[in-house]
Enzyme design. Structure first.
Site, PDB file in Angstrom:
ATOM      1  N   CYS A 149       1.088  -0.992   0.028  1.00 41.81           N
ATOM      2  CA  CYS A 149      -0.168  -0.072  -0.042  1.00 41.81           C
ATOM      3  C   CYS A 149       0.829   1.159   0.014  1.00 41.81           C
ATOM      4  O   CYS A 149       2.198   1.203   0.134  1.00 41.81           O
ATOM      5  CB  CYS A 149      -1.043  -0.060   1.136  1.00 41.81           C
ATOM      6  SG  CYS A 149       0.076   0.041   2.832  1.00 41.81           S
ATOM      7  N   CYS A 208       3.533   1.725   2.953  1.00 46.23           N
ATOM      8  CA  CYS A 208       4.663   0.973   2.562  1.00 46.23           C
ATOM      9  C   CYS A 208       5.415   1.651   1.578  1.00 46.23           C
ATOM     10  O   CYS A 208       6.808   1.674   2.165  1.00 46.23           O
ATOM     11  CB  CYS A 208       4.560  -0.600   1.906  1.00 46.23           C
ATOM     12  SG  CYS A 208       3.257  -1.586   2.793  1.00 46.23           S
ATOM     13  N   ASP A 258      -2.962  14.632 -29.202  1.00 41.64           N
ATOM     14  CA  ASP A 258      -2.492  14.437 -30.424  1.00 41.64           C
ATOM     15  C   ASP A 258      -3.266  14.482 -31.676  1.00 41.64           C
ATOM     16  O   ASP A 258      -4.583  14.899 -31.397  1.00 41.64           O
ATOM     17  CB  ASP A 258      -1.892  12.911 -30.254  1.00 41.64           C
ATOM     18  CG  ASP A 258      -1.333  12.535 -31.419  1.00 41.64           C
ATOM     19  OD1 ASP A 258      -0.096  12.817 -32.107  1.00 41.64           O
ATOM     20  OD2 ASP A 258      -1.888  11.321 -31.935  1.00 41.64           O
ATOM     21  N   ASP A 309      -3.101   8.242 -29.348  1.00 43.85           N
ATOM     22  CA  ASP A 309      -3.170   7.032 -29.706  1.00 43.85           C
ATOM     23  C   ASP A 309      -1.997   6.277 -30.168  1.00 43.85           C
ATOM     24  O   ASP A 309      -2.196   5.042 -30.314  1.00 43.85           O
ATOM     25  CB  ASP A 309      -4.435   6.913 -30.681  1.00 43.85           C
ATOM     26  CG  ASP A 309      -3.726   7.495 -32.256  1.00 43.85           C
ATOM     27  OD1 ASP A 309      -3.804   6.662 -33.057  1.00 43.85           O
ATOM     28  OD2 ASP A 309      -2.957   8.328 -32.250  1.00 43.85           O
TER      29      ASP A 309
END
Length: 704
Positions: free
Chosen positions: A13, A16, A408, A593
């Site tokens: 997590c 951590c 883009d 893309d």
């Protein structure tokens, strides 16, 4: 001073991540640290030795290992089988414990059977909570695992005590349900985490696994790409990907560099010009001298950019993890004070431990643990029906808060494939005849221009004799006994009457000279202008980042209604543009893309990949790098994603508010014994279940 990347074991997590970062940062000789939960890796800059770093990390309760994979490789996928098994066992064994609560059934399992059903759930399926809590306790740390372990362990122990004392109202389901629900949430998180390295694997897979190496005597041997060395000569066949970075030693061909520029048209290349690993050769074979291999190639550097962008963002921390440092010790201290206070006032430990147990059980963060994953799970299904795949709740929330959205061009704002715009008739043939001849000549070519001409003709194709491809120029052949040539003005040796700066001109010449000129170009998506107008109406600042030339970039931006344009950008330059916007305080979304967009998609606060767009090389890498993927063609799903972002963020806030409010109200009541008259731990278990049910029902509203 050097920079090394190490594998980290034991992280589960955001808490951590903070512990590991603190351990590494306090090691003498370390100047900077970035810990990536998605890849279980830590990148450390400084002069500290591995042994010193590993010792500090071990002291914090985790493991540091030298990387065993090749540099640039993606992180481990992770095996979800054990997590799925623990979740399934927990849910399966917990379900019978609730039979007694179903009206009309009248099924009450014996206490011994309840204990046998719940014990594997709490101590086997939920064993990880106990192990992590014990490890953190040894290092003076506490987290939500601490409360979960204490709550489930105490609840199960209390239920055993009730059973042995002859009580008919047992609370085994409280301990089991807590573990089962939280394991479900953990599994959902783990499943999402295993996909975090897909972008790197997609990028690296663009380079072929083998290459054709030329020997001094001209012999050709197929070898693994990892065996190539600088100075080797390799042969690249038409339709094959370039195995390493290098320079053309012999031959000429066209090279598809869409992975770098995003533009679909291949670029003519001749001897002495550079080639990049992962690009694809068309038209003719090439011989190349290898100049860079492995981690030195531009493809590997792009993969590093993606990994760096993913790791540079603050790890996604839900509210429960962020306040655990205060909440957990506070609850433990309050439980001890409750035990001591009641023991002192009542003079009996037997009476004092019930309020303390009630407090621990009611404070267990079941609803808190479910608040975000359940909302995300329901939102994911709702989004998928609208054509949006959501992988990261944090990115979805960022889309709702976005101030800037960059697009883009090719394959995103545009359709991403050349279409015939105009035909200029110069000879004695009409438009239909010119198209029929050109399409017939191009019938067997994989070139985007060829596909555009064939699609524009749309009819039956004629036989072609003597077909020949001229790399970087055009093609030639005979149709019905007449010789024709089709290609650029330079190839035909003529000047076209007009040139379209935003398109590509191709001429058809016969025995009598130039017969006609075809102009092909990309086309703006039909819905682009309307979508852009609605996004601007929502207050977003819009940008166009493209690898194409300035003229076509500005033409498409003007047609779509976007004022801010940056053209001629390579992948790393798109990433830097996004970093600059973020440095100014903007929350940035990016829509792309191609594989050239993968670093920008990973760096953006919210990356959105067009998953069913132009079919460009590397679209899979863009989808893997982005936390949001548009499954439906077109740009309308961007609007759906924006709306869903607002709704999901609102539901998550409501869920977290309810979960915290539930604790704030009931914890004090439990501490002062006000819940004992209503059943104490029994009521605590019921309240915990109702709290979880409320969170789930609230999340289900996203389906409407």
């Amino acid at each position: 001073m050097s920079t090394e990347t190490y594998a980290v074991g034991g992280m589960t997590c955001a808490s951590c991540v903070r512990h590991v970062e603190k351990a590494l940062r306090t090691t003498p000789g370390v100047s900077s640290v970035v810990v990536n939960l998605a890849t279980n890796q830590a990148t450390v800059e400084g002069d500290a030795t591995f042994e010193a770093l590993a010792e500090r990390v071990a002291d914090a309760g985790y493991q540091l290992d030298r990387p065993t994979r090749e540099e640039g490789a993606a992180g481990p996928e992770g095996d979800l089988g054990p997590a799925r098994l623990r979740m399934g066992v927990a849910l399966g064994l917990t379900a019978p414990l609730f039979l007694g609560m179903v009206p009309g059934l009248g099924i009450h399992l014996p206490g011994g059977l309840q204990a046998l059903l719940s014990a594997p759930v709490v101590f086997w399926a939920g064993g990880g909570f106990f192990r992590r809590a014990a490890r953190q306790a040894r290092h003076g740390q506490a987290s939500m695992d601490t409360l979960i372990a204490l709550g489930s362990g105490v609840a199960w122990t209390f239920a055993v005590a009730e059973w042995l004392g002859g009580s008919h109202h047992l609370s085994f389901e409280t301990a089991s349900a807590l573990v089962a629900f939280l394991l479900t949430g953990k599994y959902l998180e783990a499943r999402a985490k295993t996909r975090a390295t897909d972008a790197l694997k997609e990028l690296l897979s663009l380079a072929p696994p083998t290459a054709l190496r030329l020997g001094p005597d001209g012999s050709v041997t197929e070898v693994p790409v990892i065996a190539l060395q600088k100075g080797d000569r390799v042969r690249i066949l038409p339709g094959h990907a370039v195995p390493a970075d290098g320079r053309i030693a012999a031959g000429q061909a066209e090279v598809d560099e869409s992975m770098l520029t995003g533009e679909p048209l291949p670029v003519p290349k001749a001897a002495g010009e550079a080639l990049v690993a992962g690009t694809v050769v068309h038209g003719a074979a090439l011989e190349m001298e290898v100049l860079a291999v492995g981690s030195e190639t531009q493809l590997a550097r792009m993969a590093h950019l993606v990994a760096q962008a993913q790791g540079s963002k603050a790890p996604a921390q839900d509210l429960a993890d962020r306040i655990s440092a205060v909440f957990v010790p506070g609850i433990l201290l309050l439980a001890l004070l409750t035990l001591g206070g009641w023991w002192w006032t009542q003079g009996s430990l037997a009476l004092a431990w019930r309020p303390a147990v009630t407090l621990l059980v009611i404070a267990c963060p079941c609803a808190l643990g479910l608040a975000t994953p359940v909302a995300v799970m329901v939102g994911l299904g709702a989004a998928a029906r609208k054509g949006v795949l959501v992988r990261d709740a944090a990115a979805l929330e960022a889309l709702g808060k976005a101030t800037d959205l960059a697009f883009d061009k090719t394959g995103t704002l545009t359709e991403g494939r050349p279409r015939l715009r105009t035909v200029q008739v110069l000879g004695g043939l009409d438009t239909a005849e010119l198209l029929a001849i050109a399409a017939s000549l191009e019938r067997d070519s994989e070139h985007p221009i060829a596909r555009g001409l064939v699609a524009a003709h749309g009819g039956a194709l004629r036989p072609v004799e003597g077909f020949r491809a001229h790399p970087g120029g055009g093609i030639s052949g005979s149709v019905a006994g007449t010789a024709y040539r089709l290609g650029s003005a330079a190839f035909l040796g003529v000047a076209f009457p007009t040139e379209d700066p935003d398109g590509t001109s191709v001429g058809l010449a016969g025995p009598t000279g130039l017969l006609g000129v075809f102009v092909l170009g990309d086309r703006l998506r039909p819905e682009a202008s309307a979508v852009v107008a609605r996004l601007r109406g929502q207050g977003l600042r819009l940008h166009l980042f493209t690898g194409d030339r300035e003229a076509p970039g500005r033409a498409m931006a003007q047609a779509a209604g976007i004022d801010s344009v940056a053209a001629g950008l390579r992948p790393e330059e798109k990433l830097e543009r996004i970093k600059a916007l973020q440095a100014s305080g903007a929350v940035v979304g990016f829509v792309g893309d191609g594989v050239n967009d993968a670093p920008a998609l990973a760096q953006a606060d919210c990356g959105i990949a067009m998953g069913s767009g132009a079919g460009q090389q590397g679209t899979g890498a863009a989808m893997a790098a982005a936390p949001l993927v548009l499954l439906r063609a077109g740009l309308e799903p961007v609007l759906e994603a924006r709306r869903l972002a607002d709704r999901t963020a609102r539901i998550i806030r409501q869920n977290l508010g309810w979960a915290f409010g539930y604790n704030l109200v009931l914890v004090p009541l439990a501490a002062f014994g006000q819940l004992e008259r209503f059943g104490g731990p029994m009521l605590a278990g019921l309240a915990m279940g109702l709290s979880s049910l409320t969170v789930v029902l609230n999340a289900l509203r996203l389906r409407r």
